[in-house]
Design a protein around this motif. Structure first.
Motif, PDB file in Angstrom:
ATOM      1  N   ASN A  68      34.738  55.256  51.510  1.00  0.00           N
ATOM      2  CA  ASN A  68      34.154  55.871  50.186  1.00  0.00           C
ATOM      3  C   ASN A  68      35.277  56.494  49.114  1.00  0.00           C
ATOM      4  OD1 ASN A  68      31.607  55.082  50.579  1.00  0.00           O
ATOM      5  ND2 ASN A  68      31.032  57.365  51.435  1.00  0.00           N
ATOM      6  N   ASP A  69      36.124  57.143  49.847  1.00  0.00           N
ATOM      7  CA  ASP A  69      37.505  57.547  48.795  1.00  0.00           C
ATOM      8  C   ASP A  69      38.145  56.409  48.516  1.00  0.00           C
ATOM      9  OD1 ASP A  69      36.892  60.204  49.208  1.00  0.00           O
ATOM     10  OD2 ASP A  69      37.929  60.812  50.918  1.00  0.00           O
ATOM     11  N   ILE A  70      38.299  55.267  49.302  1.00  0.00           N
ATOM     12  CA  ILE A  70      39.088  54.200  48.714  1.00  0.00           C
ATOM     13  C   ILE A  70      38.186  53.736  47.618  1.00  0.00           C
ATOM     14  CG2 ILE A  70      39.940  51.937  49.460  1.00  0.00           C
ATOM     15  CD1 ILE A  70      40.232  52.683  52.318  1.00  0.00           C
ATOM     16  N   ARG A  71      36.935  53.515  48.092  1.00  0.00           N
ATOM     17  CA  ARG A  71      35.930  52.689  47.028  1.00  0.00           C
ATOM     18  C   ARG A  71      36.072  53.384  45.504  1.00  0.00           C
ATOM     19  NH1 ARG A  71      31.832  52.447  50.944  1.00  0.00           N
ATOM     20  NH2 ARG A  71      32.183  50.465  51.819  1.00  0.00           N
ATOM     21  N   SER A  72      36.005  54.738  45.462  1.00  0.00           N
ATOM     22  CA  SER A  72      36.001  55.492  44.308  1.00  0.00           C
ATOM     23  C   SER A  72      37.319  55.839  43.694  1.00  0.00           C
ATOM     24  CB  SER A  72      35.530  56.821  44.557  1.00  0.00           C
ATOM     25  OG  SER A  72      36.368  57.698  45.432  1.00  0.00           O
ATOM     26  N   GLY A  73      38.635  55.108  44.421  1.00  0.00           N
ATOM     27  CA  GLY A  73      39.931  55.248  43.888  1.00  0.00           C
ATOM     28  C   GLY A  73      40.391  56.640  44.228  1.00  0.00           C
ATOM     29  N   GLU A  89      40.459  45.043  56.778  1.00  0.00           N
ATOM     30  CA  GLU A  89      39.280  45.537  56.266  1.00  0.00           C
ATOM     31  C   GLU A  89      39.427  46.720  55.318  1.00  0.00           C
ATOM     32  OE1 GLU A  89      36.445  44.838  56.049  1.00  0.00           O
ATOM     33  OE2 GLU A  89      35.397  46.650  55.853  1.00  0.00           O
ATOM     34  N   LEU A  90      40.397  47.317  55.291  1.00  0.00           N
ATOM     35  CA  LEU A  90      40.742  48.725  54.530  1.00  0.00           C
ATOM     36  C   LEU A  90      40.901  48.246  53.079  1.00  0.00           C
ATOM     37  CD1 LEU A  90      41.827  51.115  57.131  1.00  0.00           C
ATOM     38  CD2 LEU A  90      39.699  51.215  56.008  1.00  0.00           C
ATOM     39  N   GLN A  91      42.058  47.212  53.298  1.00  0.00           N
ATOM     40  CA  GLN A  91      42.850  46.782  52.111  1.00  0.00           C
ATOM     41  C   GLN A  91      41.608  45.966  51.314  1.00  0.00           C
ATOM     42  OE1 GLN A  91      44.935  47.578  50.094  1.00  0.00           O
ATOM     43  NE2 GLN A  91      46.853  46.382  50.737  1.00  0.00           N
ATOM     44  N   ARG A  92      40.750  45.393  51.951  1.00  0.00           N
ATOM     45  CA  ARG A  92      39.573  44.604  51.469  1.00  0.00           C
ATOM     46  C   ARG A  92      38.600  45.514  50.336  1.00  0.00           C
ATOM     47  NH1 ARG A  92      34.492  43.965  51.431  1.00  0.00           N
ATOM     48  NH2 ARG A  92      34.430  45.433  52.869  1.00  0.00           N
ATOM     49  N   VAL A  93      38.308  46.740  50.945  1.00  0.00           N
ATOM     50  CA  VAL A  93      37.673  47.632  50.205  1.00  0.00           C
ATOM     51  C   VAL A  93      38.561  47.909  49.036  1.00  0.00           C
ATOM     52  CG1 VAL A  93      36.445  49.998  50.220  1.00  0.00           C
ATOM     53  CG2 VAL A  93      36.572  48.529  52.391  1.00  0.00           C
ATOM     54  N   ALA A  94      39.764  48.013  48.898  1.00  0.00           N
ATOM     55  CA  ALA A  94      40.683  48.560  47.904  1.00  0.00           C
ATOM     56  C   ALA A  94      40.701  47.474  46.961  1.00  0.00           C
ATOM     57  CB  ALA A  94      41.940  48.920  48.444  1.00  0.00           C
ATOM     58  N   VAL A  95      40.943  46.296  47.295  1.00  0.00           N
ATOM     59  CA  VAL A  95      41.141  45.202  46.108  1.00  0.00           C
ATOM     60  C   VAL A  95      39.709  44.603  45.919  1.00  0.00           C
ATOM     61  CG1 VAL A  95      43.287  44.877  46.797  1.00  0.00           C
ATOM     62  CG2 VAL A  95      41.770  43.334  47.971  1.00  0.00           C
ATOM     63  N   GLU A  96      38.738  44.667  46.473  1.00  0.00           N
ATOM     64  CA  GLU A  96      37.321  43.981  46.175  1.00  0.00           C
ATOM     65  C   GLU A  96      36.388  45.115  45.651  1.00  0.00           C
ATOM     66  OE1 GLU A  96      35.825  41.390  49.277  1.00  0.00           O
ATOM     67  OE2 GLU A  96      37.783  40.323  49.291  1.00  0.00           O
ATOM     68  N   GLU A  97      36.497  46.199  46.435  1.00  0.00           N
ATOM     69  CA  GLU A  97      35.294  47.027  45.860  1.00  0.00           C
ATOM     70  C   GLU A  97      35.784  48.588  44.818  1.00  0.00           C
ATOM     71  OE1 GLU A  97      33.041  48.308  49.324  1.00  0.00           O
ATOM     72  OE2 GLU A  97      33.178  46.406  50.127  1.00  0.00           O
ATOM     73  N   ASP A 359      49.663  39.370  46.831  1.00  0.00           N
ATOM     74  CA  ASP A 359      48.885  39.316  47.856  1.00  0.00           C
ATOM     75  C   ASP A 359      48.650  40.374  48.884  1.00  0.00           C
ATOM     76  OD1 ASP A 359      47.761  38.311  50.217  1.00  0.00           O
ATOM     77  OD2 ASP A 359      49.651  37.057  50.992  1.00  0.00           O
ATOM     78  N   PRO A 360      47.646  41.132  48.528  1.00  0.00           N
ATOM     79  CA  PRO A 360      47.468  42.300  49.206  1.00  0.00           C
ATOM     80  C   PRO A 360      47.344  42.346  50.833  1.00  0.00           C
ATOM     81  CG  PRO A 360      45.280  41.724  48.069  1.00  0.00           C
ATOM     82  CD  PRO A 360      46.466  40.859  47.531  1.00  0.00           C
ATOM     83  N   TYR A 361      47.164  41.033  51.080  1.00  0.00           N
ATOM     84  CA  TYR A 361      46.893  40.818  52.703  1.00  0.00           C
ATOM     85  C   TYR A 361      48.710  40.204  53.255  1.00  0.00           C
ATOM     86  CZ  TYR A 361      41.990  41.268  51.221  1.00  0.00           C
ATOM     87  OH  TYR A 361      40.961  41.659  50.917  1.00  0.00           O
ATOM     88  N   LYS A 362      49.357  40.296  52.500  1.00  0.00           N
ATOM     89  CA  LYS A 362      50.575  39.673  53.068  1.00  0.00           C
ATOM     90  C   LYS A 362      51.284  40.192  54.423  1.00  0.00           C
ATOM     91  CE  LYS A 362      54.495  40.059  50.692  1.00  0.00           C
ATOM     92  NZ  LYS A 362      55.231  40.455  49.764  1.00  0.00           N
ATOM     93  N   PHE A 363      50.739  41.457  54.712  1.00  0.00           N
ATOM     94  CA  PHE A 363      51.217  41.977  56.009  1.00  0.00           C
ATOM     95  C   PHE A 363      50.023  41.666  56.999  1.00  0.00           C
ATOM     96  CE2 PHE A 363      53.518  44.217  52.635  1.00  0.00           C
ATOM     97  CZ  PHE A 363      54.915  43.817  53.037  1.00  0.00           C
TER      98      PHE A 363
END
Ligand code: BGC
Length: 734
Positions: A68-73, A89-97, A359-363
């Motif tokens: 939730n903290d990631i989602r809300s920024g 999975e965590l990066q996905r939340v940051a860049v998609e949600e 590319d947020p998933y480059k690593f």
């Protein structure tokens, strides 16, 4: 393997040429500004926030709370989340949600390896081989970057003269010059050729500043020293790391001159930013901002946030102080939004430099993760660096190297151990991947070895002694592996006694009484005081915690497959009462004279250490001629020193030729010797070589009476040798 090593060295060499101070890339400036313009104050503060995730014993746990903290920024950066799956999975939340889709930084303490574990940093510092150290840091970074990470909280470059302090294991020991060389090598290794490469991480130099000098060696304790001392002995490794391009800096828990480093504007803003020109971002240590309330310099957490932020802190690790209070502080005019913008920009710049916006998933490439971690190549490098990190402290009657035909008894609580061998701060290392000493020996000898644990590292139970003594009687040579557990060093692991814990010393001494040759293999995270063992054992190897390839590396040295080259990066005291003990001390007005009571000494102990800084034996012997020094006064070779080194033994070997200087008269007191350069030279039996050093004017400079850095004319003693005590000398007047 040989060709591979050569190629790796060439790559490293080219990286070395590229290493320079970090500069945010100008081409991203517009993008950073455009993004910043869209951000709310809350979102900005989110970028200044770093939280840990959970890593349970069986694996990661994703809690809705921090999602939730990631989602809300509210949280723009995470640590302790690794593996491509978890990070993705965590990066996905940051860049998609999230509203602005800003990718997260993922940090982790990759201190001496990610999956392939290298020697603990203090151990590795014993190799005095900057290429090896750079390579080790680079492999660690490459593995971590293949497991989702893009930031490591390393290198730790705190100079420390106090082996009671558990965190000496994480650094490079007591010397400023060696520490600075190693700091730079580690930054080059971690950050690779260019930020944004998938084999590189952001480095984070820590713990700024002077964390390695806590009073009484107790972790987190006060640091109290003059600015002259700070600048001369403790600062150069941090500065060297910054010069080598370190992109981030972590402040330390301690206070300095009464102000916690976390809120110390003089340290962060004046010295780091303005004097040294550091352009990356500064992060606090874990809840370091909150702890300023306990330090007693602020009345509450909100004030702590203001003090830290206004001192120049960009990111709050785990304390959630910025998240909870910074907005209010802006409203009250205690913190300027313009300064928040600067901090956010520093962080965004690095996210752009890493290529995370492209590319947020480059690593997060699972295939790369699989092929990189613990690869045969990485293990081979670890074995090589591990054997270079072993220090031969004693070798009476050429007990070592061992002959293959001799019957061995392997004894001691660490003889077959794996979990302690990967040491503290072992990243994602797995004890099962580690080669124990027993395994290393058995594989090499092709036979099983009678192995008796005899006792635990830290217990009073001697019931295993009789079996050990029986085994010893039936053997030609005894190898006994003793030391500390990994948790006895590292953070919050100061020891008031620095002897071998439990009944281990007794075990070793009883084995010595059998009259059989006893080879002591030490495995520990700090210099230990072991005068009785130093006297009685036939041979002693300091192996520290060598990591994944420990057993193979120790076996290589025991059987002469590798002729030891390691040199101590820290003095070993005879007793804890001598601590702090270090080679580059001052003369005093009453220099030590064992025959005169009224001189600077103990009445019950020698002044000298058991083994001095720079010390380490080889299976061959080296002799040094007297050095010659000539002043050429040119920019690169202000003074040129030459010394002839000869291999006087029967084996080929490598010596670390060390050069020390002493300024005989200064406007302020100068150390009796200071390391200024070193070179490793490999010589065949009977071979001699002239080793030449070019010293710069800076090597003769120091903080003079007026605190200006520079040189004073006069006479200097120049000393050369294979350790800091046995030295040949000349003088030069400049
Ligand atoms: C340590 C740091 C470390 C941080 C994050 C702190 O307790 O002092 O060295 O990087 O935790 O794990």
């Amino acid at each position: 393997m040989r060709t591979h090593t050569l190629i790796t060295l060439l790559i490293l060499l080219s990286q070395t040429l590229f290493a320079q101070k970090y500069q945010p890339s100008l081409q991203n400036e517009k993008k950073v500004n455009a993004l910043l313009a869209k951000m709310t104050l809350d979102e900005k503060i989110g970028q200044l926030t770093l939280y840990t995730t959970d890593w349970g014993s069986t694996g990661p746990t994703i809690r809705e709370g921090y999602k939730n903290d990631i989602r809300s920024g509210a949280c723009g950066n995470l640590f302790n989340s690794h593996t491509t799956e978890f990070v993705r999975e965590l990066q996905r939340v940051a860049v998609e949600e999230t509203r602005l889709k800003i990718p997260l930084l993922f940090g982790f303490d990759v201190i001496h390896g990610y999956k392939t574990i290298f020697p603990i940093p203090l151990g590795e510092a014993s190799c005095w081989d900057m290429n090896a150290i750079e390579l080790s840091a680079h492999i660690a970074a490459k593995e971590a970057a293949a497991a989702g990470l893009n930031w490591t909280f390393a290198p730790m470059v705190d100079v420390s003269r106090d082996p009671r302090w558990g965190r000496v294991m994480e650094g490079a020991g007591e010397d400023t010059y060696l520490g600075a060389q190693i700091a730079a090598a580690r930054v080059r290794g971690i950050q690779g050729k260019k930020l944004g490469g998938t084999d590189a991480l952001l480095a984070c130099v820590k713990h700024y500043a002077a964390y390695g000098a806590p009073v009484a060696g107790r972790d987190y304790n006060t640091v109290d020293m003059s600015e002259r001392f700070l600048r001369e002995y403790y600062m150069p490794p941090y500065q060297a790391a910054v010069e080598a391009g370190a992109a981030t800096v972590m402040t330390s828990f301690n206070d300095y001159d009464g102000v916690p480093a976390t809120g110390n504007k003089y340290l962060i803003d004046n010295i780091l930013r303005k004097e040294w020109g550091f352009k990356g971002f500064v992060v606090s240590d874990y809840t370091g901002i909150n702890e300023m309330v306990n330090h007693g310099v602020v009345k509450d957490e909100k004030e702590a946030g203001e003090l830290a932020f206004n001192a120049g802190m960009d990111m709050d690790m785990q304390g959630s102080i910025f998240q909870r209070f910074l907005k209010q502080s802006v409203k009250e005019g205690k913190v300027r939004e313009a300064d928040i913008n600067l901090a956010v920009k520093r962080i965004l710049h690095l996210k752009y430099d890493l290529g995370l916006f492209d590319d947020p998933y480059k690593f997060c490439n699972a295939e790369r993760e699989k092929s990189t971690l613990l690869s045969a190549e990485n293990r081979a490098a670890a074995r090589d660096i591990s054997r270079k990190s072993i220090v031969l402290l004693k070798n009476d009657n050429q007990t070592l190297p061992l002959q293959k035909g001799k019957k061995v008894a392997l004894i001691g609580p660490l003889a077959a151990n794996k979990s302690e061998l990967i040491g503290n701060w072992n990243g994602a290392g797995n004890a099962n991947d580690c080669v124990s000493l027993r395994e290393g020996l058995e594989k090499y000898l092709g036979t099983t070895i009678n192995t008796i644990e005899a006792c635990q590292v830290n217990s009073t139970d001697k019931s295993g002694f009789p079996a050990a003594l029986d085994a010893a009687k039936n053997a030609d040579v005894i190898i006994v592996a003793v030391g500390e557990t990994a948790m006895m060093s590292g953070e919050a692991a100061a020891r008031a006694e620095i002897t071998l814990p439990g009944v281990q010393e007794d075990l070793v001494l009883q084995l010595c009484q059998t009259g059989k040759p006893v080879v002591v293999v030490l495995m520990n995270g700090r210099p230990l005081a072991i005068p009785n063992i130093a006297e009685k054992a036939s041979a002693i190897l300091e192996t520290w915690w060598l990591g994944t390839e420990a057993g193979n590396a120790i076996t290589d040295v025991l059987y002469g497959e590798y002729n030891p080259t390691g040199k101590l990066p820290m003095s070993f005291p005879r007793t804890v009462g001598q601590v702090p003990i270090y080679y580059n001390h001052k003369s005093t007005g009453r220099p030590y004279d064992p025959n005169s009571k009224w001189t600077s000494k103990y009445i019950d102990q020698l002044n000298s250490p058991q083994w001095p800084f720079g010390f380490g034996l080889s299976y061959t012997t080296f002799e040094f001629g007297a050095p010659t020094a000539k002043a050429t006064l040119s920019k690169d070779a202000f003074v040129q020193v030459s010394v002839t080194v000869s291999n006087t033994g029967k084996r080929a070997g490598t010596e670390t030729v060390q050069l020390y200087i002493r300024d005989l008269v200064g406007s302020v007191t100068r150390p009796v010797k200071e390391l200024k350069s070193f070179q490793q030279v490999t010589l065949q039996p009977g071979e001699s070589r002239v080793v030449t050093f070019n010293l710069s004017k800076k090597d003769f400079s120091f903080y003079r009476k007026n605190m200006r850095f520079g040189m004073e004319s006069g006479t200097f003693e120049i000393m050369t040798g294979g350790d800091s005590e046995r030295l040949t000398r000349t003088t030069i007047t400049l």
